[in-house]
Design an enzyme around this catalytic site. Sequence first.
Site, PDB file in Angstrom:
ATOM      1  N   GLU A 125      -9.602  37.627  93.319  1.00 47.32           N
ATOM      2  CA  GLU A 125      -9.067  38.718  94.134  1.00 47.32           C
ATOM      3  C   GLU A 125     -10.135  39.744  94.451  1.00 47.32           C
ATOM      4  O   GLU A 125     -11.068  39.932  93.683  1.00 47.32           O
ATOM      5  CB  GLU A 125      -7.983  39.463  93.345  1.00 47.32           C
ATOM      6  CG  GLU A 125      -6.767  38.647  93.059  1.00 47.32           C
ATOM      7  CD  GLU A 125      -5.826  39.368  92.091  1.00 47.32           C
ATOM      8  OE1 GLU A 125      -5.736  40.603  92.131  1.00 47.32           O
ATOM      9  OE2 GLU A 125      -5.199  38.657  91.302  1.00 47.32           O
ATOM     10  N   CYS A 158     -13.404  46.673  95.555  1.00 43.57           N
ATOM     11  CA  CYS A 158     -13.414  46.244  94.153  1.00 43.57           C
ATOM     12  C   CYS A 158     -13.540  44.722  94.135  1.00 43.57           C
ATOM     13  O   CYS A 158     -12.742  44.022  94.749  1.00 43.57           O
ATOM     14  CB  CYS A 158     -12.108  46.695  93.490  1.00 43.57           C
ATOM     15  SG  CYS A 158     -11.923  46.114  91.796  1.00 43.57           S
ATOM     16  N   CYS A 168      -8.421  41.547  76.702  1.00 43.69           N
ATOM     17  CA  CYS A 168      -7.793  42.877  76.591  1.00 43.69           C
ATOM     18  C   CYS A 168      -6.273  42.728  76.750  1.00 43.69           C
ATOM     19  O   CYS A 168      -5.808  42.074  77.691  1.00 43.69           O
ATOM     20  CB  CYS A 168      -8.343  43.824  77.654  1.00 43.69           C
ATOM     21  SG  CYS A 168     -10.134  43.993  77.562  1.00 43.69           S
ATOM     22  N   CYS A 226      -4.255  43.533  80.136  1.00 45.27           N
ATOM     23  CA  CYS A 226      -4.866  43.130  81.407  1.00 45.27           C
ATOM     24  C   CYS A 226      -4.385  41.757  81.845  1.00 45.27           C
ATOM     25  O   CYS A 226      -4.412  40.798  81.067  1.00 45.27           O
ATOM     26  CB  CYS A 226      -6.380  43.137  81.252  1.00 45.27           C
ATOM     27  SG  CYS A 226      -7.243  42.627  82.740  1.00 45.27           S
ATOM     28  N   CYS A 251      -5.173  44.702  88.097  1.00 42.07           N
ATOM     29  CA  CYS A 251      -6.237  43.712  88.112  1.00 42.07           C
ATOM     30  C   CYS A 251      -5.731  42.328  87.726  1.00 42.07           C
ATOM     31  O   CYS A 251      -5.150  42.137  86.671  1.00 42.07           O
ATOM     32  CB  CYS A 251      -7.244  44.223  87.085  1.00 42.07           C
ATOM     33  SG  CYS A 251      -8.708  43.309  86.960  1.00 42.07           S
TER      34      CYS A 251
HETATM   35  N1  SAH Z   1     -14.259  43.498  82.337  1.00 38.26           N
HETATM   36  C1  SAH Z   1     -14.644  44.734  82.937  1.00 38.26           C
HETATM   37  C2  SAH Z   1     -14.253  44.881  84.395  1.00 38.26           C
HETATM   38  C3  SAH Z   1     -12.887  44.426  84.831  1.00 38.26           C
HETATM   39  S1  SAH Z   1     -11.530  45.426  84.379  1.00 38.26           S
HETATM   40  C4  SAH Z   1     -14.127  45.895  82.094  1.00 38.26           C
HETATM   41  O1  SAH Z   1     -13.505  45.653  81.071  1.00 38.26           O
HETATM   42  O2  SAH Z   1     -14.417  47.044  82.425  1.00 38.26           O
HETATM   43  C5  SAH Z   1     -11.724  46.908  85.275  1.00 38.26           C
HETATM   44  C6  SAH Z   1     -10.906  48.054  84.732  1.00 38.26           C
HETATM   45  O3  SAH Z   1      -9.504  47.847  84.982  1.00 38.26           O
HETATM   46  C7  SAH Z   1     -11.071  48.184  83.243  1.00 38.26           C
HETATM   47  O4  SAH Z   1     -11.276  49.503  82.842  1.00 38.26           O
HETATM   48  C8  SAH Z   1      -9.760  47.660  82.751  1.00 38.26           C
HETATM   49  O5  SAH Z   1      -9.494  48.137  81.501  1.00 38.26           O
HETATM   50  C9  SAH Z   1      -8.779  48.131  83.830  1.00 38.26           C
HETATM   51  N2  SAH Z   1      -7.478  47.457  83.790  1.00 38.26           N
HETATM   52  C10 SAH Z   1      -7.216  46.162  83.511  1.00 38.26           C
HETATM   53  N3  SAH Z   1      -5.888  45.929  83.478  1.00 38.26           N
HETATM   54  C11 SAH Z   1      -5.275  47.102  83.748  1.00 38.26           C
HETATM   55  C12 SAH Z   1      -3.904  47.505  83.845  1.00 38.26           C
HETATM   56  N4  SAH Z   1      -2.892  46.673  83.649  1.00 38.26           N
HETATM   57  N5  SAH Z   1      -3.671  48.811  84.132  1.00 38.26           N
HETATM   58  C13 SAH Z   1      -4.690  49.677  84.340  1.00 38.26           C
HETATM   59  N6  SAH Z   1      -5.983  49.359  84.245  1.00 38.26           N
HETATM   60  C14 SAH Z   1      -6.289  48.077  83.953  1.00 38.26           C
END
Ligand code: SAH
Length: 370
Positions: free
Chosen positions: A117, A130, A141, A144, A360
Amino acid sequence: MQPDLSVSELVIRTSLGPDGAKLPDTRLRAILDLSPDELVEWLRTQDQAPFRAKQIRRWLIERRVTSFDQMTDLPAALRQQLAEHFRFSPFEVVGHQIAKDQTEKLLLRLHDGELVECVLMRDPDRRTVCISTQVGCAMGCVFCASGLLGVKRNLSPVEIFEQVLVLHRLMKDDERITNVVVMGIGEPLANYRALMESLTFLTAEDGFGLGARRITVSTVGLPDKIRELAQSGHQYNLAVSLHAPNDTLRTKIVPINRSIGLKEILAAADEYFEITGRRISYEYVLMSGINDRPEHAEELATLLRGRNAHVNLIPMNGVNELVMTAPRDPDTQQFLSILERRGVTATVRKRKGADIDAACGQLRLNRELS
Ligand code: SAH
């Protein structure tokens, strides 16, 4: 990428099967997978003038066409040769959503059927894209959507930077992309070489020509790679996804933390700031009842005190498959005011594209699970 082959060999190997039969279109190489020099070399094999390379790249990078046929200042024969030998783009757009706030999100299918995406966000004075760096993510995580199915593979450089071009081609003629954030699917520093090559394309004069300071790389926090990025001599911005003020909680939210730890991450980030002079952003996704309590804000303020840092508070985007939920607004505000009172600069990230599976990795996840 098969960098150890000459271009003419590559063209033959990728466009023809062992018996000389044409392979399906999906096996052809994306045209921008070729460097400027490689493109000149290929033109030579086709008895075409080297200056055509600049023209072709200009169409691909600056102008908003979607096929070789639209490159009207090229001879018809060359347009045909290009179409026979290369894919115009490394992917096909299989989903396109436009939110009420004009945020646009694309679901892209790669040559092997995998999905990624990318998103375009519109603010009055910016157009931020992005982009993703991997198919899925190995970091795990817990909040996520991207990591729920693990990681399938790394994206190649052209598969990374072309996301910017695909969105650029969808914009109106007078609109320009001003910022790129590497915050889509995947952990960019776990695909370091391809990331760096794609950022070089985005910043190069004969590439997309964006200033390095307009690019932000977001990482879960891989200290060795943060140091390598600092040493690389570029002025990219670094965002570190923190999400918790102590290791016990962070390891629950960000499992990879078990083998790394906050101390190491902060030390590497401090070094990044010392070397590049770029202020570090710390991202903190707030989840109701998990990491959004006043004591978490106090502990975070203590952790970051004295550092030239900015905290981005991100109210969690809901993900259907997950039980964690967004924080209550008053809790977010309280968290913010505790940080401010303790002298840590912080902002709450505005929600974009709330009506289009904004979190994301959600679009991809929905497709993969359907
Ligand atoms: N792996 C990298 C980049 C991808 S995630 C990282 O961890 O930074 C990019 C950002 O989106 C990260 O800060 C992540 O924590 C956030 N993110 C992922 N899922 C999310 C969600 N459900 N709600 C809000 N932010 C989210």
